[in-house]
Design a protein around this motif. Structure first.
Motif, PDB file in Angstrom:
ATOM      1  N   SER A  29       0.844  -1.191   0.000  1.00 49.23           N
ATOM      2  CA  SER A  29       0.000   0.000   0.000  1.00 49.23           C
ATOM      3  C   SER A  29       0.878   1.239   0.000  1.00 49.23           C
ATOM      4  O   SER A  29       2.058   1.185   0.363  1.00 49.23           O
ATOM      5  N   VAL A  30       0.289   2.359  -0.429  1.00 46.31           N
ATOM      6  CA  VAL A  30       0.916   3.665  -0.251  1.00 46.31           C
ATOM      7  C   VAL A  30       0.455   4.164   1.114  1.00 46.31           C
ATOM      8  O   VAL A  30      -0.697   4.580   1.284  1.00 46.31           O
ATOM      9  N   ALA A  31       1.349   4.086   2.092  1.00 52.33           N
ATOM     10  CA  ALA A  31       0.983   4.404   3.475  1.00 52.33           C
ATOM     11  C   ALA A  31       0.731   5.899   3.669  1.00 52.33           C
ATOM     12  O   ALA A  31      -0.121   6.295   4.462  1.00 52.33           O
ATOM     13  N   SER A  32       1.481   6.733   2.951  1.00 53.31           N
ATOM     14  CA  SER A  32       1.282   8.174   3.039  1.00 53.31           C
ATOM     15  C   SER A  32       1.956   8.846   1.862  1.00 53.31           C
ATOM     16  O   SER A  32       2.836   8.283   1.212  1.00 53.31           O
ATOM     17  N   VAL A  33       1.510  10.065   1.592  1.00 54.59           N
ATOM     18  CA  VAL A  33       2.176  10.962   0.655  1.00 54.59           C
ATOM     19  C   VAL A  33       2.660  12.148   1.474  1.00 54.59           C
ATOM     20  O   VAL A  33       1.929  12.646   2.343  1.00 54.59           O
ATOM     21  N   GLY A  34       3.891  12.592   1.230  1.00 53.98           N
ATOM     22  CA  GLY A  34       4.405  13.677   2.066  1.00 53.98           C
ATOM     23  C   GLY A  34       5.458  14.500   1.379  1.00 53.98           C
ATOM     24  O   GLY A  34       5.938  14.170   0.294  1.00 53.98           O
ATOM     25  N   PHE A  35       5.821  15.594   2.038  1.00 52.83           N
ATOM     26  CA  PHE A  35       6.843  16.504   1.509  1.00 52.83           C
ATOM     27  C   PHE A  35       7.357  17.396   2.615  1.00 52.83           C
ATOM     28  O   PHE A  35       6.823  17.418   3.738  1.00 52.83           O
ATOM     29  N   THR A  36       8.412  18.132   2.296  1.00 47.54           N
ATOM     30  CA  THR A  36       9.045  19.059   3.229  1.00 47.54           C
ATOM     31  C   THR A  36       8.345  20.412   3.179  1.00 47.54           C
ATOM     32  O   THR A  36       8.021  20.900   2.092  1.00 47.54           O
ATOM     33  N   ASP A 277      15.002  20.101   0.994  1.00 48.08           N
ATOM     34  CA  ASP A 277      14.495  21.000  -0.052  1.00 48.08           C
ATOM     35  C   ASP A 277      12.970  20.960  -0.090  1.00 48.08           C
ATOM     36  O   ASP A 277      12.359  19.902   0.089  1.00 48.08           O
ATOM     37  N   LEU A 278      12.354  22.096  -0.371  1.00 45.23           N
ATOM     38  CA  LEU A 278      10.895  22.137  -0.397  1.00 45.23           C
ATOM     39  C   LEU A 278      10.311  21.411  -1.601  1.00 45.23           C
ATOM     40  O   LEU A 278       9.110  21.114  -1.610  1.00 45.23           O
ATOM     41  N   TRP A 279      11.112  21.109  -2.619  1.00 42.59           N
ATOM     42  CA  TRP A 279      10.602  20.301  -3.732  1.00 42.59           C
ATOM     43  C   TRP A 279      10.716  18.801  -3.433  1.00 42.59           C
ATOM     44  O   TRP A 279      10.340  17.980  -4.259  1.00 42.59           O
ATOM     45  N   HIS A 280      11.212  18.470  -2.245  1.00 43.74           N
ATOM     46  CA  HIS A 280      11.341  17.064  -1.854  1.00 43.74           C
ATOM     47  C   HIS A 280       9.980  16.501  -1.456  1.00 43.74           C
ATOM     48  O   HIS A 280       9.341  16.966  -0.515  1.00 43.74           O
ATOM     49  N   ASP A 326      13.568   7.115  -7.652  1.00 47.41           N
ATOM     50  CA  ASP A 326      13.169   6.418  -8.871  1.00 47.41           C
ATOM     51  C   ASP A 326      14.011   6.932 -10.039  1.00 47.41           C
ATOM     52  O   ASP A 326      14.913   7.761  -9.848  1.00 47.41           O
ATOM     53  N   PRO A 327      13.791   6.464 -11.273  1.00 52.32           N
ATOM     54  CA  PRO A 327      14.672   6.863 -12.384  1.00 52.32           C
ATOM     55  C   PRO A 327      14.727   8.365 -12.641  1.00 52.32           C
ATOM     56  O   PRO A 327      15.705   8.850 -13.229  1.00 52.32           O
ATOM     57  N   ASP A 328      13.722   9.130 -12.218  1.00 55.03           N
ATOM     58  CA  ASP A 328      13.715  10.576 -12.446  1.00 55.03           C
ATOM     59  C   ASP A 328      14.034  11.374 -11.196  1.00 55.03           C
ATOM     60  O   ASP A 328      13.979  12.611 -11.222  1.00 55.03           O
ATOM     61  N   GLY A 329      14.364  10.700 -10.098  1.00 56.74           N
ATOM     62  CA  GLY A 329      14.747  11.393  -8.877  1.00 56.74           C
ATOM     63  C   GLY A 329      13.638  11.566  -7.859  1.00 56.74           C
ATOM     64  O   GLY A 329      13.873  12.121  -6.784  1.00 56.74           O
ATOM     65  N   HIS A 330      12.409  11.106  -8.166  1.00 59.22           N
ATOM     66  CA  HIS A 330      11.346  11.157  -7.169  1.00 59.22           C
ATOM     67  C   HIS A 330      11.687  10.191  -6.036  1.00 59.22           C
ATOM     68  O   HIS A 330      12.199   9.096  -6.270  1.00 59.22           O
ATOM     69  N   VAL A 331      11.378  10.601  -4.800  1.00 57.82           N
ATOM     70  CA  VAL A 331      11.814   9.837  -3.636  1.00 57.82           C
ATOM     71  C   VAL A 331      10.700   8.948  -3.113  1.00 57.82           C
ATOM     72  O   VAL A 331       9.557   9.381  -2.950  1.00 57.82           O
ATOM     73  N   LEU A 332      11.064   7.702  -2.847  1.00 55.98           N
ATOM     74  CA  LEU A 332      10.169   6.740  -2.201  1.00 55.98           C
ATOM     75  C   LEU A 332      10.747   6.386  -0.850  1.00 55.98           C
ATOM     76  O   LEU A 332      11.957   6.197  -0.697  1.00 55.98           O
ATOM     77  N   GLN A 333       9.884   6.314   0.150  1.00 55.69           N
ATOM     78  CA  GLN A 333      10.277   5.824   1.463  1.00 55.69           C
ATOM     79  C   GLN A 333       9.665   4.436   1.621  1.00 55.69           C
ATOM     80  O   GLN A 333       8.458   4.291   1.754  1.00 55.69           O
ATOM     81  N   LEU A 334      10.509   3.416   1.577  1.00 54.00           N
ATOM     82  CA  LEU A 334      10.044   2.045   1.727  1.00 54.00           C
ATOM     83  C   LEU A 334      10.123   1.687   3.210  1.00 54.00           C
ATOM     84  O   LEU A 334      11.162   1.883   3.852  1.00 54.00           O
ATOM     85  N   VAL A 335       9.033   1.168   3.760  1.00 57.24           N
ATOM     86  CA  VAL A 335       9.000   0.880   5.183  1.00 57.24           C
ATOM     87  C   VAL A 335       8.374  -0.492   5.410  1.00 57.24           C
ATOM     88  O   VAL A 335       7.607  -0.996   4.584  1.00 57.24           O
TER      89      VAL A 335
END
Length: 337
Positions: A29-36, A277-280, A326-335
């Motif tokens: 599942s996608v447990a959450s979506v988040g950012f700085t 970074d705020l784009w994170h 991921d291949p374009d730099g988007h960040v995944l947090q695997l837990v």
């Protein structure tokens, strides 16, 4: 008058597969979506007062394990989780180091750092009035309605806008028979939950190899979005986007790829991007065993964490976690729990 050409939002009608046995690397599942964020109290007020998110948890953390998790030295962070329906938004403010870099201005939906999440609403006109009441910055000048000529998504309404830090958001409204059945359950709530998170990619094929072949998500559909509705939705003249939806075992939310054919993929994710970074953004995905997932991904992607990190007392809601790109730099947090 400009003639409308086909416009579809793919994640509107995902069916989420239910497999009896999933490999240890497969996202459940996608447990959450988040950012700085830059100012936590301001962000909490925005999501609470404008979009009706409810507070779920609020913690401050520091220590070497968090430095290793986020890949930043000397971290102290405030992490707040907000709930909308069954879905979770996670906001992180880095109190140390104290100077987050802002999202580049201008930013467009074809830039490879672009990501948004989509909130389903019971009534689009009422929800749009709520945005206008709070003087929210809109990407779209007004809600866009998919024309009847597009049978797959006819009547769906969407509008894109931004939060106080410039993070991209979307409202969606589904007519009867479209979207996940849960969005049609009787309710008095105006804002119902998070349907998906979408990110711009350079190559749909490469992204599918990463998310499907390595992480076990299922490709749930795809289409080509274009025409005056897409142009106004993105505030991007000539916009022509290939959209692909993917689903974890349980959802929503799901994941969506946006590959822009016109204008083609814009600026890449900055090579020196950090969690501060705020784009994170970080999309937190639950896997059965994060150690096995890390072994599978090693050599196939960039790790932001120094490895699998154990979090004392599950302060962030999980026992073990790992940040990867991921291949374009988007960040995944695997837990894993």
């Amino acid at each position: 008058m400009k003639r409308s050409t086909p416009f579809v939002v793919v994640m509107l009608s995902l069916s989420f597969p239910c497999y009896s046995a999933w490999p240890s690397t497969s996202v459940q599942s996608v447990a959450s979506v988040g950012f700085t964020v830059s100012e936590m109290d301001r962000s909490i007020a925005f999501y609470r007062d404008v979009l009706n998110f409810k507070p779920a948890s609020d913690v401050e953390v520091d220590g070497p394990e968090y430095d290793r998790l986020w890949g930043v030295f000397g971290v102290r962070a405030r992490v707040v989780k907000l709930q909308l329906g069954d879905q979770t938004l996670e906001l992180t403010q880095f109190l140390a180091p104290p100077d987050p870099r802002p999202i580049p201005v201008p930013s467009y939906s074809n830039d490879l750092w672009f990501q948004h999440f989509a909130i389903v609403v019971r009534d689009m006109e009422t929800a749009w009035a709520q945005l206008r009441k709070h003087h929210v910055r809109q990407i779209s000048p007004r809600p866009q309605t998919i024309p009847m000529s597009n049978h797959a998504a006819a009547g769906i309404k969407a509008i894109k806008f931004r939060d106080p830090d410039g993070h991209n958001l979307e409202l969606l409204w589904f007519p009867e028979g479209k979207g996940n059945p849960k969005w049609h359950q009787p309710t008095k709530e105006l804002f119902l939950g998070i349907d998906h998170t979408a990110m711009t990619v350079r190559s749909t094929e490469n992204s599918i190899k990463f998310y499907r072949d390595l992480l076990g998500l299922t490709v749930a559909g795809g289409t080509l979005n274009m025409g005056t509705e897409q142009e106004h939705l993105d505030s991007l003249p000539g916009a022509r986007a290939r959209v692909t939806g993917l689903a974890p075992k349980r959802g929503p939310p799901g994941v969506e790829f946006l590959e822009y054919e016109l204008p083609t993929a814009g600026r890449p994710m900055p090579a020196d991007s950090q969690s501060t970074d705020l784009w994170h953004w970080q999309t937190t995905m639950l896997v059965p065993d994060v150690d096995i997932a890390a072994a599978t991904l090693r050599g196939a992607t960039r790790f932001l964490s120094t490895g699998v990190i154990t979090i004392p007392d599950k302060t962030l809601g999980f026992l073990k976690g790992l940040l990867v790109q991921d291949p374009d730099g988007h960040v995944l947090q695997l837990v894993s729990p």
